[in-house]
Structure formats: structure tokens, C-alpha cells
Design a protein around this motif. Structure first.
Motif, PDB file in Angstrom:
ATOM      1  N   ILE A   1      49.812  74.660  33.850  1.00 48.56           N
ATOM      2  CA  ILE A   1      50.274  75.789  33.037  1.00 48.56           C
ATOM      3  C   ILE A   1      51.716  75.572  32.598  1.00 48.56           C
ATOM      4  CG2 ILE A   1      50.804  78.255  33.077  1.00 48.56           C
ATOM      5  CD1 ILE A   1      48.398  78.683  34.837  1.00 48.56           C
ATOM      6  N   PHE A   2      52.534  75.060  33.511  1.00 47.80           N
ATOM      7  CA  PHE A   2      53.933  74.783  33.178  1.00 47.80           C
ATOM      8  C   PHE A   2      54.020  73.715  32.088  1.00 47.80           C
ATOM      9  CE2 PHE A   2      57.600  71.979  33.869  1.00 47.80           C
ATOM     10  CZ  PHE A   2      58.649  72.874  33.711  1.00 47.80           C
ATOM     11  N   PHE A   3      53.231  72.664  32.236  1.00 49.52           N
ATOM     12  CA  PHE A   3      53.277  71.585  31.253  1.00 49.52           C
ATOM     13  C   PHE A   3      52.770  72.049  29.891  1.00 49.52           C
ATOM     14  CE2 PHE A   3      51.270  68.019  29.035  1.00 49.52           C
ATOM     15  CZ  PHE A   3      52.373  67.193  28.878  1.00 49.52           C
ATOM     16  N   THR A   4      51.806  72.972  29.868  1.00 48.05           N
ATOM     17  CA  THR A   4      51.285  73.491  28.609  1.00 48.05           C
ATOM     18  C   THR A   4      52.395  74.105  27.761  1.00 48.05           C
ATOM     19  OG1 THR A   4      49.095  73.913  29.558  1.00 48.05           O
ATOM     20  CG2 THR A   4      49.678  75.147  27.580  1.00 48.05           C
ATOM     21  N   ALA A   5      53.344  74.773  28.431  1.00 49.92           N
ATOM     22  CA  ALA A   5      54.466  75.381  27.702  1.00 49.92           C
ATOM     23  C   ALA A   5      55.318  74.308  27.029  1.00 49.92           C
ATOM     24  CB  ALA A   5      55.312  76.217  28.654  1.00 49.92           C
ATOM     25  N   ILE A   6      55.537  73.201  27.724  1.00 47.56           N
ATOM     26  CA  ILE A   6      56.306  72.103  27.135  1.00 47.56           C
ATOM     27  C   ILE A   6      55.511  71.453  26.008  1.00 47.56           C
ATOM     28  CG2 ILE A   6      57.410  69.875  27.604  1.00 47.56           C
ATOM     29  CD1 ILE A   6      57.831  70.773  30.472  1.00 47.56           C
ATOM     30  N   TRP A   7      54.215  71.279  26.242  1.00 47.78           N
ATOM     31  CA  TRP A   7      53.358  70.650  25.234  1.00 47.78           C
ATOM     32  C   TRP A   7      53.311  71.483  23.952  1.00 47.78           C
ATOM     33  CZ3 TRP A   7      51.669  65.883  24.980  1.00 47.78           C
ATOM     34  CH2 TRP A   7      50.697  65.558  24.045  1.00 47.78           C
ATOM     35  N   ALA A   8      53.238  72.799  24.103  1.00 47.66           N
ATOM     36  CA  ALA A   8      53.199  73.675  22.928  1.00 47.66           C
ATOM     37  C   ALA A   8      54.468  73.525  22.098  1.00 47.66           C
ATOM     38  CB  ALA A   8      53.015  75.126  23.360  1.00 47.66           C
ATOM     39  N   THR A   9      55.591  73.283  22.751  1.00 47.54           N
ATOM     40  CA  THR A   9      56.847  73.061  22.023  1.00 47.54           C
ATOM     41  C   THR A   9      56.759  71.771  21.218  1.00 47.54           C
ATOM     42  OG1 THR A   9      58.042  74.165  23.813  1.00 47.54           O
ATOM     43  CG2 THR A   9      59.351  72.870  22.264  1.00 47.54           C
ATOM     44  N   TYR A  10      56.210  70.729  21.843  1.00 49.00           N
ATOM     45  CA  TYR A  10      56.116  69.428  21.176  1.00 49.00           C
ATOM     46  C   TYR A  10      55.206  69.471  19.945  1.00 49.00           C
ATOM     47  CZ  TYR A  10      53.837  64.978  20.270  1.00 49.00           C
ATOM     48  OH  TYR A  10      53.259  63.908  19.648  1.00 49.00           O
ATOM     49  N   ILE A  11      54.028  70.065  20.067  1.00 52.69           N
ATOM     50  CA  ILE A  11      53.065  69.974  18.974  1.00 52.69           C
ATOM     51  C   ILE A  11      53.440  70.838  17.780  1.00 52.69           C
ATOM     52  CG2 ILE A  11      51.159  69.351  20.497  1.00 52.69           C
ATOM     53  CD1 ILE A  11      50.122  72.214  20.256  1.00 52.69           C
ATOM     54  N   HIS A  12      54.444  71.695  17.919  1.00 49.43           N
ATOM     55  CA  HIS A  12      54.854  72.531  16.796  1.00 49.43           C
ATOM     56  C   HIS A  12      56.116  72.019  16.094  1.00 49.43           C
ATOM     57  CE1 HIS A  12      52.104  75.471  18.716  1.00 49.43           C
ATOM     58  NE2 HIS A  12      51.951  75.916  17.481  1.00 49.43           N
ATOM     59  N   ASP A  13      56.582  70.829  16.444  1.00 52.14           N
ATOM     60  CA  ASP A  13      57.834  70.371  15.846  1.00 52.14           C
ATOM     61  C   ASP A  13      57.645  69.726  14.469  1.00 52.14           C
ATOM     62  OD1 ASP A  13      56.839  67.834  16.333  1.00 52.14           O
ATOM     63  OD2 ASP A  13      58.239  67.363  17.949  1.00 52.14           O
ATOM     64  N   SER A  14      56.374  69.549  14.033  1.00 48.74           N
ATOM     65  CA  SER A  14      56.043  69.027  12.705  1.00 48.74           C
ATOM     66  C   SER A  14      56.561  67.609  12.469  1.00 48.74           C
ATOM     67  CB  SER A  14      56.595  69.958  11.610  1.00 48.74           C
ATOM     68  OG  SER A  14      56.090  69.609  10.344  1.00 48.74           O
ATOM     69  N   MET A  15      56.776  66.875  13.541  1.00 48.51           N
ATOM     70  CA  MET A  15      57.217  65.492  13.409  1.00 48.51           C
ATOM     71  C   MET A  15      56.012  64.559  13.332  1.00 48.51           C
ATOM     72  SD  MET A  15      60.576  65.599  13.295  1.00 48.51           S
ATOM     73  CE  MET A  15      60.413  67.115  12.343  1.00 48.51           C
ATOM     74  N   ASP A  16      56.274  63.271  13.184  1.00 48.00           N
ATOM     75  CA  ASP A  16      55.209  62.293  12.955  1.00 48.00           C
ATOM     76  C   ASP A  16      54.949  61.391  14.150  1.00 48.00           C
ATOM     77  OD1 ASP A  16      54.940  63.090  10.192  1.00 48.00           O
ATOM     78  OD2 ASP A  16      56.850  62.101   9.858  1.00 48.00           O
ATOM     79  N   TRP A  17      55.432  61.774  15.313  1.00 49.61           N
ATOM     80  CA  TRP A  17      55.245  60.935  16.494  1.00 49.61           C
ATOM     81  C   TRP A  17      53.894  61.273  17.119  1.00 49.61           C
ATOM     82  CZ3 TRP A  17      60.179  63.858  17.056  1.00 49.61           C
ATOM     83  CH2 TRP A  17      61.209  63.217  16.357  1.00 49.61           C
TER      84      TRP A  17
END
Length: 387
Positions: free
Chosen positions: A300-316
Motif C-alpha cells: 500500500i505504501f509503495f502504491t502511493a509512490i507508484w501513483a506519483t511516478y505514473i502521473h509525471d507524463s514522462m517517457d521513462w
């Protein structure tokens, strides 16, 4: 393919370290006896001498401070957490762990007040709610700031935005305000999770002995994770295909429908019911598959970090991970890429849309292009778009 950013590497590293530490910790729990608890304890009831970490010494330390004592319902307690645990931390290791964490986050005078107002049972969960709210704010603003720096402040940002539009400060502020408002309700989900686990309504366990060793732990964790991924995929997809749910719950999040309106701050900029519905498979799968409590919490903790990553609209992006490149397509095209961390659900049910090029670039030779949808094992990739 562009090289992964430091933020992406940090995210994957955190996931690996959390899983590794949880596994090592779980394997050592049953050997972790508390020697301090065998000493005389000044509380009215002697504490259990064999309590899994964090043991009972933390309660003893609190009991040694007279300022922590208070009276409630005709009885004197040496701390709010002694009252919550009824002086027996060994009877419920999960509750003991949560109370231990609460003691670091919530000021003790507030914990005493919650116990006096709500009683020892519900007071514990109110204290846990306060802890989760504080932790949620720390995770949201902490991870958001790290990703913000890498996306918009780091010298690399000049190259990133040379052919794309940078999100405005107004968009970022709007997302922060919406996320902060959502947090008040969204953090109820882990409180509900803790309640059903502590009361024994799930197959969640706390020591490696309970599951039979490290190999069963790994197998059950894998099965649990796969079921959660499938559950989140279908919950997310239902939020799109059901007109009522989309209009009144999920559409709030999809007002960010262009790459220049997606930022790390959009991670939980949603209707809080939306967030709870998408994350509820983490709880709903617990009565089905055994999962170590700390592994469940770490996910659950990691999901919060993951949600931040997938919304940054970058190309990585690195396949088969459902990274930001895929999730940007989800926000721009609505009916594709519903998965959370991996792409296998979208591949199986035919909703995967693979972007080629830079997802944030809409014009010019480097603009994003989408490959045709491949037919999945159980689906053709077509669906209704509620917009």
C-alpha cells in the motif's frame, strides 16, 4: 529507448528494498523474544515475555514516565497504548505494531484524549486514522517534491521540455488542493484494512511460523499480488465503463486529459471514493490469500509512490511495467492501459495501447504515435469511452 531517469531507478529500488527487508524481517520474527519484558513491569499487569517485534519494552518505557499515566473508567493506565492493548501486547501482534507506530506519530496527549472520547477500541482506530493522515501527507508531499525536482527543476528538464509544454503552476496548485481534500477520506482505507486484520477477518499473518516458512511466504505473496493486480484492473476498467461511476466518481481525475495537465501532484487528485475503490482489492484479497501484514502494508505504501511516478507524463518506461508512458495514454485516450504496475492484465484482456515516441510531444517529428491494439487472450481491446 531513452535511459531510465534517476527517479525511475529510485522507485524500483524502493520496491526491491521494501520487499527484501519485509521478507528478512518476517523470517526473523519468530526468533525475536523480548528480554526486557521478563523484568519487573510497573504496570498493573505483567506484559507477555514473548512478543514479536516491536515487543513490549516500548510500553515499559512509556510506563516509566509518570506524565503518561491517566485514569479511564475507574482504572489507572500508564499510557494510552496500555489501555488500547489492555496490557497484553502479545495477544494481538498486529495491533501492538500499529500502536507502536502510532506512539511515534501521534502526540500522547492526543492519544489519551481519543481514548477518553471514543473508548479503548474505537479510540485506537481514531488514533490510527490520525497517523495515516499524517503519513499520507508526508508521502504525498515528499514523493511529489522529489519527482517535481527531477521533472521540472533538474537541469535535464530543459531538454525534456524543449519540444513539449510544461504544466502550469495553476494546474499543479489545483491538483494539490484536490489531493489534500481527498486525503481526509482516502486514508480511511488503511484504517478499514487494519480493523479487519486486527479483528481476524482475514488470512493476514504476522510471523513466518504462521505461514510455514519462507517459500510459502513467497508463493502466497506472489498469488496475492497477482490477484490484487487483476482486481485493480477490473475496478479501474469498471470505473470507465459504468456511466454512473465514471460521471460522478472517476471523471474528476480525468479532467487532467492532456500531457501538459499531468504532473506528479495528480497522483491522488481524485474523488476519494475513486481512490478507495481502486485500492480496495488490497483489502478484498486478504480473506482469500494469506499475506504477511508488513508486506501488505509495504505494498500500500509503495502504491502511493507508484501513483506519483505514473502521473509525471514522462517517457521513462521499461516493459512489462505499466509506467508513466502507458498511463499518459490512459489519460489521453481513456479506454486503454487500466493496469496498475504491470501490463499483463491489459495484454490478456486486449486493452493495451503501446505508445511510440514521446508521450508529451503532440506535434513534430518526435510526436507520440500509438501502435494498433493487439487482440488479447480474452478481449479485443475495444470498449466504451465515457467522457
Amino acid at each position: 529507448m531513452s535511459s531510465p531517469s534517476p527517479t525511475y531507478i529510485l522507485t524500483i529500488s524502493v520496491l526491491f528494498i521494501v520487499c527484501l527487508v519485509t521478507a528478512v524481517y518476517a523470517s526473523s520474527l519468530h526468533n525475536n523474544n523480548n528480554n526486557f519484558a521478563q523484568q519487573d513491569f510497573s504496570a498493573p499487569e505483567e506484559l507477555n515475555a514473548h512478543v514479536p517485534w516491536p515487543g513490549s519494552t516500548w510500553l515499559r518505557r512509556m510506563a516509566n514516565d509518570p506524565a503518561n499515566s491517566f485514569s479511564f473508567q475507574g482504572r489507572t493506565y500508564h499510557s494510552a497504548y496500555e489501555a488500547v492493548l489492555n496490557g497484553d501486547p502479545g495477544s494481538n501482534p498486529v495491533k501492538n505494531f500499529n500502536a507502536f507506530i502510532n506512539s511515534f506519530v501521534v502526540p500522547h496527549n492526543i492519544s489519551i484524549l481519543m481514548v477518553k472520547i471514543f473508548g479503548t477500541f474505537w479510540g485506537h482506530h481514531v488514533i490510527s486514522y490520525i497517523r495515516n493522515f499524517v503519513a499520507g501527507c508526508i508521502v504525498y508531499y515528499g514523493t511529489g517534491a522529489v519527482f517535481h525536482y527531477h521533472c521540472y527543476v533538474h537541469p535535464r528538464s530543459k531538454d525534456i521540455f524543449k519540444d513539449r509544454k510544461m504544466p502550469s503552476n495553476e494546474i499543479i496548485l489545483d491538483q494539490i488542493k484536490l489531493a489534500q481534500a481527498s486525503l481526509f477520506i482516502y486514508v480511511l482505507l488503511p484504517v478499514i484494512s487494519e480493523y479487519v486484520i486486527e479483528e481476524g477477518y482475514t488470512k493476514c499473518y504476522y510471523t513466518m511460523e504462521e505461514i510455514g516458512g519462507f517459500l510459502p511466504y513467497l508463493v502466497c505473496t506472489l498469488v496475492y499480488f497477482v490477484l490484487v493486480e487483476i482486481g485493480i484492473y477490473w475496478m479501474h476498467r469498471t470505473l470507465h465503463t459504468n456511466k454512473f461511476l465514471y460521471k460522478y466518481i472517476h471523471m474528476t481525475h480525468h479532467k487532467y486529459s492532456r500531457p501538459d495537465t499531468l504532473t506528479p501532484w495528480a497522483s491522488i487528485a481524485f474523488n476519494p471514493i475513486d481512490g478507495m475503490l481502486q485500492a480496495c482489492p488490497y483489502v478484498l484479497c486478504l480473506p482469500i490469500v494469506p499475506c504477511h501484514y508488513l508486506t501488505h502494508t509495504a505494498m500500500i505504501f509503495f502504491t502511493a509512490i507508484w501513483a506519483t511516478y505514473i502521473h509525471d507524463s514522462m517517457d521513462w518506461n521499461i516493459d512489462p511495467i505499466m509506467g508513466s508512458k502507458y498511463h499518459t495514454v490512459h489519460h489521453t485516450h481513456y479506454i486503454y492501459n487500466y493496469g496498475q504496475i504491470f501490463t499483463f492484465c491489459d495484454r490478456i484482456w486486449g486493452t493495451l495501447r503501446v505508445p511510440v515516441g514521446k508521450t508529451g510531444v503532440l506535434q513534430g517529428p518526435n510526436r507520440v504515435k500509438l501502435l494498433p491494439v493487439e487482440k488479447g487472450l480474452f478481449g479485443n481491446g475495444r470498449g466504451k469511452m465515457n467522457k
